[in-house]
Design a protein around this motif. Structure first.
Motif, PDB file in Angstrom:
ATOM      1  N   ARG A  52       1.020  -1.171   0.027  1.00  0.00           N
ATOM      2  CA  ARG A  52       0.075  -0.066  -0.141  1.00  0.00           C
ATOM      3  C   ARG A  52       0.756   1.196   0.044  1.00  0.00           C
ATOM      4  O   ARG A  52       2.036   1.272   0.632  1.00  0.00           O
ATOM      5  CB  ARG A  52      -0.742  -0.105   1.331  1.00  0.00           C
ATOM      6  N   ASP A  54       2.192   5.032   1.159  1.00  0.00           N
ATOM      7  CA  ASP A  54       2.004   5.861   2.215  1.00  0.00           C
ATOM      8  C   ASP A  54       1.684   7.216   1.956  1.00  0.00           C
ATOM      9  O   ASP A  54       1.713   8.081   3.048  1.00  0.00           O
ATOM     10  CB  ASP A  54       2.997   5.470   3.108  1.00  0.00           C
ATOM     11  N   GLY A 181      13.515  -9.339   7.271  1.00  0.00           N
ATOM     12  CA  GLY A 181      13.487  -7.798   6.832  1.00  0.00           C
ATOM     13  C   GLY A 181      12.221  -7.103   7.634  1.00  0.00           C
ATOM     14  O   GLY A 181      11.075  -7.606   7.410  1.00  0.00           O
ATOM     15  N   THR A 182      12.422  -6.221   8.117  1.00  0.00           N
ATOM     16  CA  THR A 182      11.584  -5.140   9.080  1.00  0.00           C
ATOM     17  C   THR A 182      11.716  -3.786   8.590  1.00  0.00           C
ATOM     18  O   THR A 182      11.625  -3.127   9.364  1.00  0.00           O
ATOM     19  CB  THR A 182      11.730  -5.525  10.535  1.00  0.00           C
ATOM     20  N   GLY A 183      11.592  -3.692   7.186  1.00  0.00           N
ATOM     21  CA  GLY A 183      11.525  -2.153   6.548  1.00  0.00           C
ATOM     22  C   GLY A 183      10.014  -2.336   6.446  1.00  0.00           C
ATOM     23  O   GLY A 183       9.185  -2.912   6.815  1.00  0.00           O
ATOM     24  N   SER A 184       9.719  -1.230   5.548  1.00  0.00           N
ATOM     25  CA  SER A 184       8.282  -0.737   5.133  1.00  0.00           C
ATOM     26  C   SER A 184       7.641  -2.056   4.598  1.00  0.00           C
ATOM     27  O   SER A 184       6.361  -2.345   4.993  1.00  0.00           O
ATOM     28  CB  SER A 184       8.238   0.321   3.985  1.00  0.00           C
ATOM     29  N   SER A 185       8.172  -2.839   3.629  1.00  0.00           N
ATOM     30  CA  SER A 185       7.705  -4.023   3.197  1.00  0.00           C
ATOM     31  C   SER A 185       7.465  -5.244   4.189  1.00  0.00           C
ATOM     32  O   SER A 185       6.347  -5.567   4.147  1.00  0.00           O
ATOM     33  CB  SER A 185       8.502  -4.469   1.936  1.00  0.00           C
ATOM     34  N   GLN A 188       4.671  -4.033   6.663  1.00  0.00           N
ATOM     35  CA  GLN A 188       3.292  -4.205   5.805  1.00  0.00           C
ATOM     36  C   GLN A 188       2.680  -5.581   5.610  1.00  0.00           C
ATOM     37  O   GLN A 188       1.554  -5.870   6.141  1.00  0.00           O
ATOM     38  CB  GLN A 188       3.291  -3.647   4.562  1.00  0.00           C
ATOM     39  N   ARG A 205      16.866  -7.758  12.053  1.00  0.00           N
ATOM     40  CA  ARG A 205      18.226  -7.312  12.118  1.00  0.00           C
ATOM     41  C   ARG A 205      18.057  -6.079  12.846  1.00  0.00           C
ATOM     42  O   ARG A 205      18.848  -5.896  14.165  1.00  0.00           O
ATOM     43  CB  ARG A 205      18.949  -7.386  11.107  1.00  0.00           C
ATOM     44  N   SER A 206      17.296  -4.920  12.106  1.00  0.00           N
ATOM     45  CA  SER A 206      17.220  -3.626  12.836  1.00  0.00           C
ATOM     46  C   SER A 206      15.937  -3.138  12.910  1.00  0.00           C
ATOM     47  O   SER A 206      15.091  -3.415  11.627  1.00  0.00           O
ATOM     48  CB  SER A 206      17.871  -2.492  11.772  1.00  0.00           C
ATOM     49  N   TRP A 489      18.917   3.339   3.978  1.00  0.00           N
ATOM     50  CA  TRP A 489      19.274   2.966   2.421  1.00  0.00           C
ATOM     51  C   TRP A 489      19.341   4.511   1.747  1.00  0.00           C
ATOM     52  O   TRP A 489      20.065   4.686   0.868  1.00  0.00           O
ATOM     53  CB  TRP A 489      18.321   2.118   1.903  1.00  0.00           C
TER      54      TRP A 489
HETATM   55  O1  N01 Z   1      13.296  -2.023   2.383  1.00  0.00           O
HETATM   56  P1  N01 Z   1      14.101  -1.632   3.563  1.00  0.00           P
HETATM   57  P2  N01 Z   1      11.773  -2.069   2.194  1.00  0.00           P
HETATM   58  N1  N01 Z   1      19.584 -10.161   7.237  1.00  0.00           N
HETATM   59  O2  N01 Z   1      15.570  -1.554   3.227  1.00  0.00           O
HETATM   60  C1  N01 Z   1      16.650  -6.402   6.360  1.00  0.00           C
HETATM   61  C2  N01 Z   1       9.560   2.037   0.176  1.00  0.00           C
HETATM   62  N2  N01 Z   1       8.406   1.230   0.525  1.00  0.00           N
HETATM   63  O3  N01 Z   1      11.437  -2.929   0.991  1.00  0.00           O
HETATM   64  O4  N01 Z   1      18.036  -2.463   8.448  1.00  0.00           O
HETATM   65  C3  N01 Z   1      18.763  -9.908   8.045  1.00  0.00           C
HETATM   66  O5  N01 Z   1      13.456  -0.772   4.350  1.00  0.00           O
HETATM   67  C4  N01 Z   1      17.119  -4.935   6.701  1.00  0.00           C
HETATM   68  O6  N01 Z   1      17.819  -4.854   7.918  1.00  0.00           O
HETATM   69  P3  N01 Z   1      18.978  -3.800   8.144  1.00  0.00           P
HETATM   70  C5  N01 Z   1       9.796   2.953   1.316  1.00  0.00           C
HETATM   71  O7  N01 Z   1      10.634   4.040   1.168  1.00  0.00           O
HETATM   72  C6  N01 Z   1       7.371   1.807   0.734  1.00  0.00           C
HETATM   73  O8  N01 Z   1      11.241  -2.554   3.458  1.00  0.00           O
HETATM   74  O9  N01 Z   1      19.808  -3.627   6.968  1.00  0.00           O
HETATM   75  N3  N01 Z   1      17.915  -8.818   7.717  1.00  0.00           N
HETATM   76  C7  N01 Z   1      15.704  -4.237   6.716  1.00  0.00           C
HETATM   77  O10 N01 Z   1      15.124  -4.485   7.905  1.00  0.00           O
HETATM   78  C8  N01 Z   1      11.111   2.057   2.196  1.00  0.00           C
HETATM   79  O11 N01 Z   1      11.896   2.627   2.928  1.00  0.00           O
HETATM   80  C9  N01 Z   1       6.188   1.234   1.252  1.00  0.00           C
HETATM   81  O12 N01 Z   1      19.585  -4.121   9.384  1.00  0.00           O
HETATM   82  C10 N01 Z   1      18.259  -8.165   6.447  1.00  0.00           C
HETATM   83  C11 N01 Z   1      14.916  -4.988   5.514  1.00  0.00           C
HETATM   84  O13 N01 Z   1      15.655  -5.978   5.510  1.00  0.00           O
HETATM   85  C12 N01 Z   1      11.416   1.369   0.924  1.00  0.00           C
HETATM   86  O14 N01 Z   1      10.447   1.071  -0.044  1.00  0.00           O
HETATM   87  C13 N01 Z   1       6.172  -0.052   1.203  1.00  0.00           C
HETATM   88  C14 N01 Z   1      19.216  -8.680   5.668  1.00  0.00           C
HETATM   89  C15 N01 Z   1      15.072  -3.984   4.376  1.00  0.00           C
HETATM   90  O15 N01 Z   1      14.380  -3.223   4.897  1.00  0.00           O
HETATM   91  C16 N01 Z   1      12.374   0.141   1.291  1.00  0.00           C
HETATM   92  O16 N01 Z   1      11.318  -0.814   2.119  1.00  0.00           O
HETATM   93  C17 N01 Z   1       7.283  -0.756   0.979  1.00  0.00           C
HETATM   94  C18 N01 Z   1      19.946  -9.889   5.896  1.00  0.00           C
HETATM   95  N4  N01 Z   1      21.206 -10.353   5.495  1.00  0.00           N
HETATM   96  C19 N01 Z   1       8.175  -0.394   0.643  1.00  0.00           C
HETATM   97  N5  N01 Z   1      19.455  -7.945   4.627  1.00  0.00           N
HETATM   98  C20 N01 Z   1       4.851   2.174   1.570  1.00  0.00           C
HETATM   99  O17 N01 Z   1       4.613   3.298   0.868  1.00  0.00           O
HETATM  100  C21 N01 Z   1      18.454  -6.954   4.745  1.00  0.00           C
HETATM  101  N6  N01 Z   1      17.817  -7.190   5.892  1.00  0.00           N
HETATM  102  C22 N01 Z   1       4.072   1.803   2.837  1.00  0.00           C
END
Ligand code: N01
Length: 530
Positions: A52, A54, A181-185, A188, A205-206, A489
């Motif tokens: 979705r 944001d 992975g605990t970013g936006s994706s 969600q 991880r973070s 990033w």
């Molecule tokens: O990617 P991210 P995303 N072992 O890079 C972890 C947009 N977006 O796709 O932080 C373990 O944020 C990594 O850990 P760390 C939005 O701009 C928007 O989620 O590197 N973990 C992190 O937790 C967003 O900011 C929407 O320590 C590993 C995660 O993977 C951007 O896209 C929705 C690892 C990556 O998080 C990116 O978001 C989705 C490993 N080897 C995306 N490698 C909306 O509009 C990586 N990680 C709501």
């Protein structure tokens, strides 16, 4: 006989679609090349459940055609991936753009011929395309990362990537699912997996800060009101700091009483969405103001998550709030109160290896039927540097950017004549509403191309000193904020070995637009036109 077009547009996402529309409208001979089977870009690939936007749906849309914005009905405050994809499909069909794209072809090489002043692109089927200008609408979060975990290729279960999710629904019921992975994706998708699956183990991880999205259906009255006032809304958005309407508290966080501060944060928390990160004007520049916001968010996490140890693990310790892209969620923290969800803090117990049956940390073993990877992207530069892109005088893009991207206005690159990047590094890009930003940059690009055509100019290339000055300015503006303190990033910090430098322009979208307009209106100062 080879055809040399006026323009090649690479990418058919939100930017490529608009670039194609504008190029055709300007009467240019243009072809588009897209790796996916259809239009949509980000919204074509990222089909995971819960995906979705944001940015509010009414703002995350094109403004170039009054009738289009009157005809399209957004159903929710924050549009889902299927709805945005349907919108982009609609735009492509409405303006008959599809037939100008070659789909399912990835550009592998791009070469500039200095004598002929043309670009030659080769796609992965060996076909060559030639043009005078190149518009790289390749996306800023479009080069997904597959983590290099030991044993990953041995895993016998199902691996799913949020950035390349299957087009058909995936049934996770009865499955033991792991999420990395605990970013936006990741944030969600997690609550939806937790509802479907037998169990969900989140390997974190973070931690990231996330605020409630508070998504809801839009009423017919709300939509009508926005549609009627679109002209004013769009005009204000064009000069807004992030390309859509937003306001901060009139006073700084450090100037108000504790009660007033608390009330303002609470109001934003209840309102939902990314603007929590902009509650006060000094929140991203003054660590004291930021700490107030951070403490507020942390108290919220502790109040929602029942297990204090889990709550503590979910609280970021490595960055001021908002300096990594703040996440918006639907029930993420509350999900950890479910009996079928477990959080594994990889900072305490690292992944040792992926096995045939699951994941082994230095502390425990997790048997998993499915592993979901939401592991992010080689942001801003990755989609461009993964192409073997060579410009004038032997310039190779990947080498030129080895120490971080240097651009002029985030639109041109010294050594690469007639190449325009859209939504890339050096521009507000990911810090702005992508729809507004796309229109501004593409309009600017088409103006430049038209200027060259009208004045018999074969090559337009930024001067190296202009690009260096702009990139220096970018760094200075970023240094005045707290953003450079985060391993984000935006900084290239998620990729091992990538140079750490703040890549987008954080001086505000409205200011950026004025700078670009001035450059155009003064005859493209900073460019060599020959
Ligand atoms: O990617 P991210 P995303 N072992 O890079 C972890 C947009 N977006 O796709 O932080 C373990 O944020 C990594 O850990 P760390 C939005 O701009 C928007 O989620 O590197 N973990 C992190 O937790 C967003 O900011 C929407 O320590 C590993 C995660 O993977 C951007 O896209 C929705 C690892 C990556 O998080 C990116 O978001 C989705 C490993 N080897 C995306 N490698 C909306 O509009 C990586 N990680 C709501």
């Amino acid at each position: 006989m080879t055809t040399t077009r006026d323009v090649i547009v690479v990418g058919a996402g939100i930017a490529g679609i608009y670039a194609m529309y504008r190029a055709l409208e300007a009467g240019l001979d243009v072809v588009g090349i897209e790796a996916g089977e259809s239009v949509g870009g980000t919204w074509f690939w990222n089909r995971y459940p819960g995906a979705r936007c944001d940015v509010e749906s009414v703002d995350y849309s094109y403004s170039f055609d009054r009738q289009l914005e009157m005809d399209w009905t957004w159903s929710e405050r924050f549009a889902t991936q299927p709805e945005i994809r349907a919108y982009l499909d609609h735009v492509a069909d409405r303006y008959d753009l599809r037939r100008h794209f070659v789909f399912s072809r990835r550009v592998t090489t791009a070469r500039f011929d200095e004598q002929a002043s043309t670009w030659t692109l080769t796609t992965d089927d060996g076909v060559q395309h030639h043009s005078r200008f190149l518009i790289m609408a390749t996306g800023c979060l479009s080069a997904p990362i597959r983590p290099d975990l030991p044993g990953i290729d041995d895993y016998a279960g199902t691996m799913l990537f949020t950035a390349q999710w299957p087009d058909q629904p995936v049934d996770l019921s009865g499955k033991r699912v792991g999420l990395i992975g605990t970013g936006s994706s990741g944030i969600q998708v997690a609550p939806i997996i937790a509802e479907q699956a037998e169990s969900l183990t989140v390997f974190q991880r973070s931690p990231n800060y996330t605020v409630p999205a508070r998504n809801r259906l839009l009423t017919a009255e709300e939509l009508r009101e926005v549609q009627e006032t679109y002209p004013q809304r769009r005009e204000a958005s064009r000069y807004a700091p992030a390309g859509s309407l937003s306001a901060t508290h009139p006073k700084k966080a450090t100037e108000v009483s504790a009660e007033e501060r608390q009330a303002a944060f609470e109001a934003r928390w209840q309102e939902g969405g990314v603007l929590f990160a902009k509650t006060f004007p000094d929140q991203s520049t003054d660590i004291v103001a930021n700490d107030y916001a951070r403490e507020f968010a942390e108290a919220k996490i502790r109040s929602i998550v029942e297990d204090p140890e889990v709550a503590d693990d979910l609280i970021p310790k490595d960055h001021p709030i908002g300096t990594k892209r703040i996440v918006t969620d639907s029930g993420y923290y509350a999900m950890y109160n479910r009996a079928n969800v477990e959080l594994v803090n990889l900072r305490k117990h690292a992944i040792e290896q992926v096995t045939t049956w699951g994941i082994k940390t230095d502390d425990a073993s997790y048997e998993l039927d499915v592993i979901v990877f939401a592991t992010g992207f080689d942001a801003l530069t990755g989609a461009l540097t993964s192409i073997d892109l060579r410009g004038a005088r032997g310039a190779v893009l990947a080498d030129e950017w080895a120490d971080g991207p240097t651009t002029y206005l985030g639109l041109g690159i010294a050594g690469f004549p007639n190449l325009i990047t859209v939504n890339g590094p050096g521009s507000p890009s990911v810090l702005a509403n992508m729809a507004t930003h796309t229109e501004q940059q593409v309009d600017w690009a088409i103006d430049l191309i038209q200027h060259c055509r009208e004045h018999g100019i074969d090559q337009a290339e930024p001067r190296a000193d202009a690009a260096e000055k702009w990139t220096e300015h970018l760094g200075e503006v970023a240094a005045g904020t707290l953003f450079t303190r985060a391993p984000s990033w935006y900084m290239g910090a998620n990729i091992e070995g990538k140079t750490r430098t703040f890549m987008p322009y954080i001086g505000g979208f409205g200011n950026y637009r004025r700078i670009c307009d001035e450059v155009r209106d003064t005859g493209y100062e900073g460019f060599v036109l020959s």
